[in-house]
Design an enzyme around this catalytic site. Structure first.
Site, PDB file in Angstrom:
ATOM      1  N   LYS A 179      74.308   1.781   7.434  1.00 37.67           N
ATOM      2  CA  LYS A 179      75.420   2.178   6.577  1.00 37.67           C
ATOM      3  C   LYS A 179      75.851   1.032   5.655  1.00 37.67           C
ATOM      4  O   LYS A 179      75.818  -0.127   6.068  1.00 37.67           O
ATOM      5  CB  LYS A 179      76.621   2.549   7.442  1.00 37.67           C
ATOM      6  CG  LYS A 179      76.952   4.034   7.407  1.00 37.67           C
ATOM      7  CD  LYS A 179      78.124   4.348   8.291  1.00 37.67           C
ATOM      8  CE  LYS A 179      79.248   4.940   7.464  1.00 37.67           C
ATOM      9  NZ  LYS A 179      80.285   5.581   8.278  1.00 37.67           N
ATOM     10  N   LYS A 193      83.502  -2.102  19.239  1.00 37.30           N
ATOM     11  CA  LYS A 193      84.137  -3.280  18.653  1.00 37.30           C
ATOM     12  C   LYS A 193      84.346  -4.387  19.676  1.00 37.30           C
ATOM     13  O   LYS A 193      84.282  -5.569  19.349  1.00 37.30           O
ATOM     14  CB  LYS A 193      85.476  -2.915  18.010  1.00 37.30           C
ATOM     15  CG  LYS A 193      85.335  -2.185  16.691  1.00 37.30           C
ATOM     16  CD  LYS A 193      86.661  -2.206  15.937  1.00 37.30           C
ATOM     17  CE  LYS A 193      86.544  -1.481  14.608  1.00 37.30           C
ATOM     18  NZ  LYS A 193      87.840  -1.393  13.924  1.00 37.30           N
ATOM     19  N   LYS A 249      81.176  -3.471   4.642  1.00 39.15           N
ATOM     20  CA  LYS A 249      81.785  -4.685   4.109  1.00 39.15           C
ATOM     21  C   LYS A 249      81.455  -5.894   4.965  1.00 39.15           C
ATOM     22  O   LYS A 249      81.640  -7.023   4.539  1.00 39.15           O
ATOM     23  CB  LYS A 249      83.296  -4.514   3.925  1.00 39.15           C
ATOM     24  CG  LYS A 249      84.069  -3.997   5.102  1.00 39.15           C
ATOM     25  CD  LYS A 249      85.501  -3.650   4.651  1.00 39.15           C
ATOM     26  CE  LYS A 249      86.203  -2.743   5.655  1.00 39.15           C
ATOM     27  NZ  LYS A 249      87.418  -2.153   5.086  1.00 39.15           N
TER      28      LYS A 249
END
Ligand code: TRP
Length: 332
Positions: free
Chosen positions: A194, A111, A197
């Site tokens: 994957k 991240k 969102k």
């Protein structure tokens, strides 16, 4: 009865991957465990969130829980910031966890990316807050997907070190409940990524609050390959899009790919997509409709969160008192 804690971030729309991978299992677990399901808004702000969107997403996730069948009377549903015991326990755990442990967290590295120096301290501390979430309730079990296993290990390490350092047996070591095969739902536009969102294409995912027309359109547009469906699972190898759609079809019907392949083998994609749409609309349509109904009356949702918050605080207050006593803080 054993106690489950799990959390989901209120960042963006929930999609089919969240439903099949997490939420549907949570619905099932409520029969055999005492469950605490948390909308983790404190975790969400470790990355920038627009305040208005954060409020909306928090209500959406809550509506999705209820619409999917989680009973807010039997279980506790609340947003994390409503119980400040999570953050107080995080501070104590910050003083137990070691820098070296956090430096090994792969999710932080992903991240933070190349600009580590620019990441928030909250993002670095994320796993310690997650440990506090779980241990403030002395939860015994945590349903987790692959990406959260390392964080759960860290929670166990923190619990163990706290117990050792103070010579107590205060925290149980929480066990993972590993979620089933359906935890990997891939993008409808690219079978090797994957479903997410954060994918810029709306066609890559089916959102939980999509209506029947959206569901049908997205499945119609889903990427495929030129061959018909194989009649054995082995024939899906090297065909990621076919494998994903068959996997979704099986998971929606609560079956294994081996069980459905006989039924769909030999069909063209357009024939198969019709069946898939029918099943997806039957399974997801009622959830989406109930979400829309709840979101039109946010007071009902807010009441669930407020009531859940009060019940959550009642569970953690005695645990925090025990922790303060153990650490040597003077209290009233
Ligand atoms: N980190 C989890 C995720 O992004 C969410 C989470 C926060 C969680 N606290 C938790 C999951 C405690 C399980 C238990 O998926």
């Amino acid at each position: 009865m054993d106690r489950i804690f799990s959390g989901i971030q209120p960042t963006g729309n929930l999609h089919l991957g969240n439903y099949l991978g997490a939420m549907r299992n949570w619905v099932r677990l409520q029969d055999s465990y005492e469950c605490i399901y948390c909308v983790v808004d404190l975790h969400a702000i470790t990355m920038w969130q627009d305040p208005a969107e954060l409020r909306t997403s928090t209500r959406e996730v809550t509506a999705a829980f209820i619409a999917a069948g989680i009973d807010p009377k039997k279980n506790i549903i609340f947003n994390q910031s409503r119980n400040s015991d999570h953050t107080e326990l995080t501070w104590v755990f910050n003083c137990v966890a070691r820098l070296g442990w956090l430096n090994r967290m792969t999710q932080f590295k992903e991240k933070a990316g190349k600009h580590r120096e620019n990441a928030s301290i909250g993002l670095y501390d994320y796993p310690v807050l997650m440990a506090a979430d779980i241990l403030a309730y002395k939860a015994t079990h945590v349903p987790v997907g692959d990406d959260q296993k390392q964080h759960l290990e860290l929670a166990r390490d923190i619990a163990q070190k706290f117990n050792n350092d103070f010579g107590v047996d205060l925290f149980p070591l929480p066990e993972p409940i590993i979620l089933g095969v359906a935890s990997r739902v891939m993008s409808l536009r690219n079978g090797t990524q994957k479903m997410s969102k954060s994918d810029p294409s709306e066609y890559s995912r089916i959102n939980l609050n999509d209506g029947p027309d959206d569901i049908a359109l997205k499945i119609r547009k889903a990427k495929t390959d030129p061959e018909p469906l194989p009649s054995e699972v082995a024939g899906l190898e090297g065909r990621p899009e076919a494998e994903n759609l068959v996997g979704i079809y099986a998971a929606l019907g609560d079956r294994q790919p081996e069980e459905v392949i006989g039924e769909i083998g030999g069909l063209s994609f357009s024939q198969f997509k019709e069946k898939l749409t029918e099943l997806a609309v039957a399974e997801l349509g009622p959830i989406g409709a109930e979400m829309q109904r709840l979101l039109a009356e946010p007071d009902e949702i807010d009441k669930v969160l407020s009531d859940g918050g009060a019940r959550a605080r009642a569970l953690t207050a005695p645990v925090l008192a025990e922790v303060f006593e153990t650490v040597g803080f003077l209290t009233d």
